[in-house]
Design a protein around this motif. Structure first.
Motif, PDB file in Angstrom:
ATOM      1  N   ARG A  10      -6.592   4.845   3.819  1.00  0.00           N
ATOM      2  CA  ARG A  10      -5.107   5.003   3.919  1.00  0.00           C
ATOM      3  C   ARG A  10      -4.945   6.964   4.546  1.00  0.00           C
ATOM      4  NH1 ARG A  10      -6.050   5.903  -1.998  1.00  0.00           N
ATOM      5  NH2 ARG A  10      -5.518   3.629  -2.677  1.00  0.00           N
ATOM      6  N   ILE A  56       1.576   5.961  -4.570  1.00  0.00           N
ATOM      7  CA  ILE A  56       0.005   6.825  -3.870  1.00  0.00           C
ATOM      8  C   ILE A  56       0.342   8.041  -3.559  1.00  0.00           C
ATOM      9  CG2 ILE A  56      -1.978   6.204  -2.922  1.00  0.00           C
ATOM     10  CD1 ILE A  56      -1.225   3.736  -2.357  1.00  0.00           C
ATOM     11  N   VAL A  59      -2.369  10.821   0.041  1.00  0.00           N
ATOM     12  CA  VAL A  59      -2.693  10.649   1.139  1.00  0.00           C
ATOM     13  C   VAL A  59      -3.196  11.602   1.670  1.00  0.00           C
ATOM     14  CG1 VAL A  59      -1.485   8.772   2.416  1.00  0.00           C
ATOM     15  CG2 VAL A  59      -1.651   8.601   0.462  1.00  0.00           C
ATOM     16  N   LEU A  73      -2.018   1.001   4.925  1.00  0.00           N
ATOM     17  CA  LEU A  73      -2.420   0.871   3.642  1.00  0.00           C
ATOM     18  C   LEU A  73      -3.096  -0.136   3.953  1.00  0.00           C
ATOM     19  CD1 LEU A  73       0.528   1.999   2.387  1.00  0.00           C
ATOM     20  CD2 LEU A  73      -0.813   3.318   2.403  1.00  0.00           C
ATOM     21  N   SER A  74      -3.931  -0.130   2.969  1.00  0.00           N
ATOM     22  CA  SER A  74      -4.585  -1.707   3.193  1.00  0.00           C
ATOM     23  C   SER A  74      -4.613  -2.203   2.341  1.00  0.00           C
ATOM     24  CB  SER A  74      -5.557  -1.147   1.698  1.00  0.00           C
ATOM     25  OG  SER A  74      -5.391  -0.975   0.670  1.00  0.00           O
ATOM     26  N   THR A  76      -3.940  -3.582  -0.545  1.00  0.00           N
ATOM     27  CA  THR A  76      -4.006  -3.514  -1.725  1.00  0.00           C
ATOM     28  C   THR A  76      -3.491  -2.526  -2.495  1.00  0.00           C
ATOM     29  OG1 THR A  76      -6.793  -4.311  -2.381  1.00  0.00           O
ATOM     30  CG2 THR A  76      -5.244  -3.135  -4.107  1.00  0.00           C
ATOM     31  N   ASP A  77      -3.111  -2.055  -1.454  1.00  0.00           N
ATOM     32  CA  ASP A  77      -2.215  -0.588  -1.416  1.00  0.00           C
ATOM     33  C   ASP A  77      -1.120  -1.278  -0.715  1.00  0.00           C
ATOM     34  OD1 ASP A  77      -4.344   1.303  -1.938  1.00  0.00           O
ATOM     35  OD2 ASP A  77      -4.123   1.856   0.641  1.00  0.00           O
ATOM     36  N   THR A  78      -0.511  -1.833  -0.377  1.00  0.00           N
ATOM     37  CA  THR A  78       0.560  -2.200   0.339  1.00  0.00           C
ATOM     38  C   THR A  78       0.941  -3.077  -1.567  1.00  0.00           C
ATOM     39  OG1 THR A  78       0.144  -4.205   1.055  1.00  0.00           O
ATOM     40  CG2 THR A  78       0.789  -2.235   1.767  1.00  0.00           C
ATOM     41  N   LYS A  80       0.702  -2.982  -4.787  1.00  0.00           N
ATOM     42  CA  LYS A  80       0.336  -1.775  -5.122  1.00  0.00           C
ATOM     43  C   LYS A  80       1.870  -1.666  -5.737  1.00  0.00           C
ATOM     44  CE  LYS A  80      -1.279   2.287  -7.677  1.00  0.00           C
ATOM     45  NZ  LYS A  80      -1.860   4.058  -7.600  1.00  0.00           N
TER      46      LYS A  80
END
Length: 188
Positions: A10, A56, A59, A73-74, A76-78, A80
């Protein structure tokens, strides 16, 4: 054709206006380490990305500055932080999701610019010509490691004289293939 596969974690690319808001007027990013693509660098600076369900911190900010601010972002990040966005090629920001970005000197709200970067290969023109590949062509990359061999489909070839040969995948994709930092793949 063999290619180095690098993990792109990210990060954000900032415009001059964004840097002024987040770090102070006329602030200059401080290069920490140069990346595989010529002229690109990881900076010392970090930001916080805020979505509807969380944030997050720390970064990475990449340089040099861009015309438009972009957050990569990945999936998973989005999930979260509650941002619903699309897989896009870098720079294709129209209609993408927004977020808040917090820096040490201010907060920036962007209406669009958050993407999940489409896996891609940076390719110099000479390598593309030698292997009969075209800009924008979609290929697959086979990573044949012992623990978790995988074939990534839908990899876009991006060609430029300024590029160094490398395939970029995000952390979710790297985890699926058991890649920690980088690996080697074959374009098929």
């Amino acid at each position: 054709m063999k290619v180095t596969v690098e993990v792109s974690a990210r990060h954000v690319h900032l415009s001059r206006e964004a840097v002024n808001i987040l770090f102070g007027k006329n602030y200059e990013l401080i290069p920490k380490r140069f990346l595989s693509q010529p002229g690109q660098f990881l900076s010392e600076e970090k930001v916080e990305i805020v979505g509807p369900r969380g944030s997050i911190k720390n970064v990475a900010v990449l340089g040099p500055l861009r015309k438009k601010t972009q957050v990569e972002l990945s999936i998973t990040d989005t999930r979260k932080i509650g941002i619903n966005t699309l897989i896009r090629e870098s720079g294709n920001l129209f209609g993408s999701s927004g977020c808040e970005i917090i820096g040490p000197k201010g907060l920036l709200k962007i209406e669009e610019g958050v993407i999940i970067a489409k896996r891609h290969i940076h390719m110099p023109l000479k390598d593309a010509e030698r292997n009969n590949l075209q800009d924008g062509q979609i290929v697959s990359v086979k990573i044949d490691n012992e623990e978790r061999p995988v074939i990534f489909g839908e990899v876009v070839v991006r060609i430029s004289e300024q590029f160094s040969l490398a395939c970029h995948i995000d952390t979710d994709e790297a985890n699926a293939a058991g890649i920690k930092d980088k690996a080697f793949g074959e374009i098929i």
